[in-house]
Design a protein around this motif. Structure first.
Motif, PDB file in Angstrom:
ATOM      1  N   PRO A  84      55.037  34.254  -9.188  1.00  0.00           N
ATOM      2  CA  PRO A  84      55.140  32.819  -9.550  1.00  0.00           C
ATOM      3  C   PRO A  84      56.559  32.283  -9.525  1.00  0.00           C
ATOM      4  O   PRO A  84      56.769  31.078  -9.374  1.00  0.00           O
ATOM      5  CB  PRO A  84      54.558  32.780 -10.964  1.00  0.00           C
ATOM      6  CG  PRO A  84      53.618  33.941 -11.013  1.00  0.00           C
ATOM      7  CD  PRO A  84      54.273  35.016 -10.191  1.00  0.00           C
ATOM      8  N   GLU A  85      57.542  33.173  -9.683  1.00  0.00           N
ATOM      9  CA  GLU A  85      58.942  32.733  -9.645  1.00  0.00           C
ATOM     10  C   GLU A  85      59.453  32.602  -8.218  1.00  0.00           C
ATOM     11  O   GLU A  85      60.588  32.179  -7.988  1.00  0.00           O
ATOM     12  CB  GLU A  85      59.832  33.714 -10.421  1.00  0.00           C
ATOM     13  CG  GLU A  85      59.642  33.693 -11.923  1.00  0.00           C
ATOM     14  CD  GLU A  85      58.346  34.398 -12.350  1.00  0.00           C
ATOM     15  OE1 GLU A  85      57.921  35.332 -11.637  1.00  0.00           O
ATOM     16  OE2 GLU A  85      57.763  33.988 -13.373  1.00  0.00           O
ATOM     17  N   GLY A  86      58.653  32.978  -7.226  1.00  0.00           N
ATOM     18  CA  GLY A  86      59.054  32.856  -5.826  1.00  0.00           C
ATOM     19  C   GLY A  86      59.766  34.064  -5.277  1.00  0.00           C
ATOM     20  O   GLY A  86      60.275  34.025  -4.154  1.00  0.00           O
ATOM     21  N   SER A  87      59.767  35.162  -6.039  1.00  0.00           N
ATOM     22  CA  SER A  87      60.446  36.377  -5.588  1.00  0.00           C
ATOM     23  C   SER A  87      59.442  37.312  -4.915  1.00  0.00           C
ATOM     24  O   SER A  87      58.274  37.418  -5.326  1.00  0.00           O
ATOM     25  CB  SER A  87      61.104  37.101  -6.768  1.00  0.00           C
ATOM     26  OG  SER A  87      62.069  36.265  -7.374  1.00  0.00           O
ATOM     27  N   LEU A  88      59.915  38.014  -3.866  1.00  0.00           N
ATOM     28  CA  LEU A  88      59.075  38.967  -3.159  1.00  0.00           C
ATOM     29  C   LEU A  88      58.934  40.230  -3.997  1.00  0.00           C
ATOM     30  O   LEU A  88      59.919  40.785  -4.503  1.00  0.00           O
ATOM     31  CB  LEU A  88      59.687  39.305  -1.797  1.00  0.00           C
ATOM     32  CG  LEU A  88      58.915  40.310  -0.951  1.00  0.00           C
ATOM     33  CD1 LEU A  88      57.598  39.708  -0.458  1.00  0.00           C
ATOM     34  CD2 LEU A  88      59.766  40.790   0.225  1.00  0.00           C
ATOM     35  N   LEU A  89      57.708  40.724  -4.142  1.00  0.00           N
ATOM     36  CA  LEU A  89      57.456  41.962  -4.864  1.00  0.00           C
ATOM     37  C   LEU A  89      57.607  43.147  -3.928  1.00  0.00           C
ATOM     38  O   LEU A  89      57.151  43.112  -2.776  1.00  0.00           O
ATOM     39  CB  LEU A  89      56.045  41.964  -5.461  1.00  0.00           C
ATOM     40  CG  LEU A  89      55.732  40.850  -6.481  1.00  0.00           C
ATOM     41  CD1 LEU A  89      54.298  40.989  -6.975  1.00  0.00           C
ATOM     42  CD2 LEU A  89      56.704  40.890  -7.646  1.00  0.00           C
TER      43      LEU A  89
END
Length: 306
Positions: free
Chosen positions: A235-240
């Motif tokens: 949700p924060e826009g970071s790639l997992l």
């Protein structure tokens, strides 16, 4: 007797006086006639000069009219390259201007010089007539050539339009064929799993994320080994995760995980790609993207709750 002599003397005197008067009258008539003749001659000469001057003015006006007409075609002289008409006209024009200048400076007009001027202007007329005829003829030829060129250009434009249309059709066909070869996916899903592999409803407790999908049958897709790349964005826009990188649209893209399958053109159901959770996940919307063969196969958004 004396009386007769007196009468004779008186008569003689009368005769002499009459003779003198007659002689005076004759002289007066002669002088008057001479004067009148001189005046008539002068008047005749003046009239002739006036006529010559009038002719000169008419010829000068005619010359100006010729010059004006020539000026209308002068800018087209390039059509008569290596033609002698231009040089002939220039030579005749120079003679006319010289004659006009000489006649203007002369006090007494010469009929011979006026005739010479008239002849030179006649020469100018003939040259100009041929000049205009050739210009008109070449103009018509050029007009015909311009019409032919315009027709050829129109034909070329029509051909270019056909080529452009055919090119667009070929590009569209090529694009459709390329898209037809694209690997398809359906039924994409994202779920959180517990340590034992069962579904975890609370995303903050998830130990794994599972992405599932189906590859349907597609006889247009080339068969063989296919590597499918997975990207999950939180949700924060970071790639997992850090599943390496792959090429896409001329650049390099990081992925979460990847899976290699053998595709034979038949449907492959229930394909799963897993990512082991190594950080605390937050509830919210997660974006799942699948890539293969330089195509984005799918992009879906899923909401995982606490």
């Amino acid at each position: 007797m004396e009386e007769n002599e007196k009468k004779s003397n008186s008569l003689f005197k009368v005769v002499i006086i009459l003779g003198i008067l007659l002689a005076a009258a004759v002289v007066a008539i002669i002088l008057t006639t001479t004067t009148m003749s001189k005046k008539v001659s002068e008047a005749t000469l003046a009239n002739e000069q006036l006529q010559l001057t009038n002719e000169q003015l008419q010829l000068a006006n005619e010359y100006q009219a010729l010059n004006t007409e020539y000026a209308q075609y002068e800018n087209q002289s390039q059509l008569l390259v290596n033609d002698s008409l231009v040089s002939k006209y220039a030579a005749a024009k120079s003679k006319v201007e010289k004659l006009l200048q000489e006649l203007n400076s002369e006090k007494k007009k010469s009929a011979q010089r006026i005739k010479q001027l008239q002849d030179e202007i006649g020469t100018l007329k003939n040259i100009l007539r041929h000049y205009v005829t050739q210009i008109d003829s070449l103009g018509k030829e050029n007009e015909g050539l311009r019409a032919e060129v315009a027709e050829v250009r129109q034909q070329n434009q029509q051909l270019s339009n056909r080529v452009a249309t055919a090119t667009r059709r070929n590009e569209e066909l090529s694009e459709r064929m390329t898209l037809a070869e694209k690997l398809n996916v359906t039924g994409v899903s994202l779920v959180a799993l517990k340590k034992n592999g069962k579904v975890e409803k609370n995303v903050t407790k998830a130990k794994q994320l599972q992405v599932s999908f189906t590859i349907p049958q597609n006889n247009s897709t080339p068969v063989g080994e296919k590597t499918i790349y997975l990207r999950i964005t939180n949700p924060e826009g970071s790639l997992l995760g850090a599943g390496g990188a792959f090429s896409f649209e001329g650049g390099t893209v990081q992925c979460t995980a990847r899976k290699t399958i053998e595709y034979s053109g038949e449907e492959i159901p229930g394909i799963h790609i897993y990512w082991d959770v190594n950080t605390t996940l937050t509830p919210g919307d997660y974006t799942v993207e699948l890539f293969a063969d330089n195509y984005r196969l799918a992009s879906r958004r899923f909401t995982l709750r606490k």
